[in-house]
Design an enzyme around this catalytic site. Structure first.
Site, PDB file in Angstrom:
ATOM      1  N   GLU A 160       0.799  -1.218   0.000  1.00 19.63           N
ATOM      2  CA  GLU A 160       0.000   0.000   0.000  1.00 19.63           C
ATOM      3  C   GLU A 160       0.839   1.278   0.000  1.00 19.63           C
ATOM      4  OE1 GLU A 160      -2.985  -0.298   3.064  1.00 19.63           O
ATOM      5  OE2 GLU A 160      -3.769  -2.171   2.287  1.00 19.63           O
ATOM      6  N   GLU A 356      -5.143  -8.708   0.134  1.00 18.82           N
ATOM      7  CA  GLU A 356      -5.875  -8.397   1.369  1.00 18.82           C
ATOM      8  C   GLU A 356      -7.330  -8.167   1.021  1.00 18.82           C
ATOM      9  OE1 GLU A 356      -4.600  -5.141   3.865  1.00 18.82           O
ATOM     10  OE2 GLU A 356      -2.505  -5.740   3.674  1.00 18.82           O
TER      11      GLU A 356
HETATM   12  O1  IFM Z   1      -4.598  -3.545   8.845  1.00 19.72           O
HETATM   13  C1  IFM Z   1      -4.493  -2.952   7.601  1.00 19.72           C
HETATM   14  C2  IFM Z   1      -3.279  -3.467   6.878  1.00 19.72           C
HETATM   15  O2  IFM Z   1      -2.123  -3.241   7.604  1.00 19.72           O
HETATM   16  C3  IFM Z   1      -3.143  -2.779   5.539  1.00 19.72           C
HETATM   17  N1  IFM Z   1      -4.367  -2.847   4.797  1.00 19.72           N
HETATM   18  C4  IFM Z   1      -5.586  -2.487   5.444  1.00 19.72           C
HETATM   19  C5  IFM Z   1      -5.712  -3.250   6.750  1.00 19.72           C
HETATM   20  C6  IFM Z   1      -7.027  -2.869   7.450  1.00 19.72           C
HETATM   21  O3  IFM Z   1      -7.074  -1.509   7.715  1.00 19.72           O
END
Ligand code: IFM
Length: 466
Positions: A160, A356
């Site tokens: 990210e 994710e």
């Molecule tokens: O917990 C975070 C993760 O570290 C990065 N992506 C989003 C998740 C939820 O906010």
């Protein structure tokens, strides 16, 4: 009717180092340790989920769930306490054992190099605002490839980069707490360049490596079809998605955004101009990508006047209104589906891994010890079905990694937000597999997506022996 999983479609779970590892006394300080202390936040990463000291138990848990893949991140400051210089053999040994433990259990490792936890020592000498950090990151990537390149195939350089640059350097709400858009754009550029440089370094050491980056995309749709809302949506998409995706796929920085930012005096995209871009940088960023990692949680309805603002319509907190998670995020699997198709149209990635996707709901063990997180099951079922639809429509999606394996430290929101498929008591570190964890286990074992209601009935029967 439960839906079959296509052959080869991989299911697993994801975590990150700072959020679960603990054992902070056995690594260098990171920008998140410093940021949390400075802001006086109640929860910190000193113990987190105590994963370093419970790694065998956590590996067994993954095996019990039958995970096919596990995404974790390496804490840069655990292997190089100052971000550079002499590696700490204890840190390298930990990841060595973790990877072996995964492979012994038939679980494919997906290693992320940078999940936001820059060693504080490097921050003190300029952090990602400094070009020198690109070199430090490349050295660190080389060290990890030398250590694990014989066993790890899937390498995610960054997690990210939008969050690390914008929330960390523009909005001041994430570490290291900067509040300057010009710096944030410089940071974003350095993150992207370091992705390319690390990709080259890893490939030269581990020729079988597959290179990925995990981007968090936030698809936007205009709140109305009025021109100002449509224009705001295009700008938001440029700021949030295209600014990263375009250069990664060899298209350079998006021209409309470059025009805006250069007019504002914030970013000079000319190589060797007044900005951070050096000759050759765009070629470096656009290294062939074996896998595009997509982190997806929600979309956004965009109105004129909020082009660079993504405050959710619903405030975070327990008992969110229907259709939202406790992060205040709207549940929109259809948006994931459409965005995957758009990724294919605009960028044609060789492969996509959903690195994710998941939901925060704070359901806790009931009197019988069971965590009935039916809302998470519904979320996962809906998003997996959307991903499979997109796959059937031709998007080469290779799998889905649930965020997250464990209830962990949700950054500034601490332990209050629970994303895990395994519940964690943060006082005792006791772990309890939630219903969603058993649901995922059944999906993997039976190669199908169990219908949420049927799955809950089956779990009830399994538990009561009826
Ligand atoms: O917990 C975070 C993760 O570290 C990065 N992506 C989003 C998740 C939820 O906010």
């Amino acid at each position: 009717m439960s839906r079959p999983l296509p052959t080869g479609f991989v299911l697993g779970a994801a975590t990150s180092a700072f959020q679960i590892e603990g054992a902070a006394d056995r690594r260098g300080e990171t920008i998140w340790d410093r940021f949390i202390a400075q802001r006086g936040l109640p929860d910190d990463g000193r113990h987190a989920c105590d994963h370093v000291d419970r790694v065998e138990q956590d590996l067994d848990l993954m095996a019990e769930l039958g995970l096919e893949a596990y995404r974790f991140s390496v804490a840069w400051a655990r292997v190089l306490p100052e971000g550079q210089g002499r590696p700490d053999p204890r840190g390298l040994g930990f990841y060595d054992r973790l990877v072996d433990g995964l492979l012994e259990r038939g679980i494919t490792p997906w290693l992320t190099l940078y999940h936001w936890d820059l060693p504080q020592h490097l921050e003190d000498v300029g952090g990602w605002r400094s070009r020198a950090t690109v070199g430090r990151f490349t050295d660190y990537a080389s060290l990890m490839a030398d250590t694990l390149g014989d066993r790890v195939v899937n390498w995610i350089t960054h997690n990210e980069p939008w969050v690390a640059s914008m929330l960390g350097h523009r909005d001041g709400v994430f570490a290291p707490g900067g509040t300057d858009m010009t710096e944030a754009l410089t940071v974003a550029h350095h993150l992207l360049v370091s992705h390319g440089a690390a990709a080259q370094a890893i490939r030269s050491r581990a020729p079988a490596a597959r290179i990925a980056i995990a981007v968090d995309c936030r698809p936007a749709v205009p709140a109305t079809d009025r021109e100002p809302d449509v224009e705001a949506t295009r700008h938001f998409d440029g700021f949030r998605n295209r600014w990263f995706l375009d250069p990664l796929f060899g298209l350079g920085y998006p021209e409309d955004m470059v025009a805006t930012y250069s007019e504002q005096g914030r970013f000079d995209a000319r190589p060797d101009g007044d900005g951070p871009v050096l000759e050759g940088d765009l070629e470096l960023i656009a290294q062939p990508l074996d896998v595009l990692g997509l982190n997806y949680y929600t979309g956004i309805r965009m109105r004129a006047g909020s082009e660079e603002d993504e405050t959710p319509e619903v405030l975070p907190g327990p008992n969110p209104p229907r259709g939202h998670t406790e992060m205040g995020w709207a549940i929109q699997p259809d948006v994931l589906h459409d965005f995957l198709l758009r990724l294919m149209r605009d960028y044609a990635p060789a492969s996509v891994m959903i690195t994710e996707n998941g939901a925060s709901f704070s359901d806790a063990p009931g009197p019988d010890g069971r965590v009935r997180d039916a809302r998470r099951i519904a979320y996962l079922h809906g998003h997996l079905a959307a991903a499979l639809d997109a796959r059937a429509a031709g998007v080469p999606i290779e799998g889905h990694l649930t965020w997250s394996l464990l209830d962990n430290l949700e950054w500034t929101q601490g332990f209050a937000q629970r994303f895990g498929i395994v519940w964690v008591d943060h006082a005792t570190q006791r772990r309890v597999v939630k219903d969603s964890g058993w649901w995922l286990r059944d999906a993997i074992a039976e190669r199908r997506l169990p219908e949420p209601l049927e799955a809950l009935e089956a779990l009830e029967a399994e538990r009561t022996g009826r």
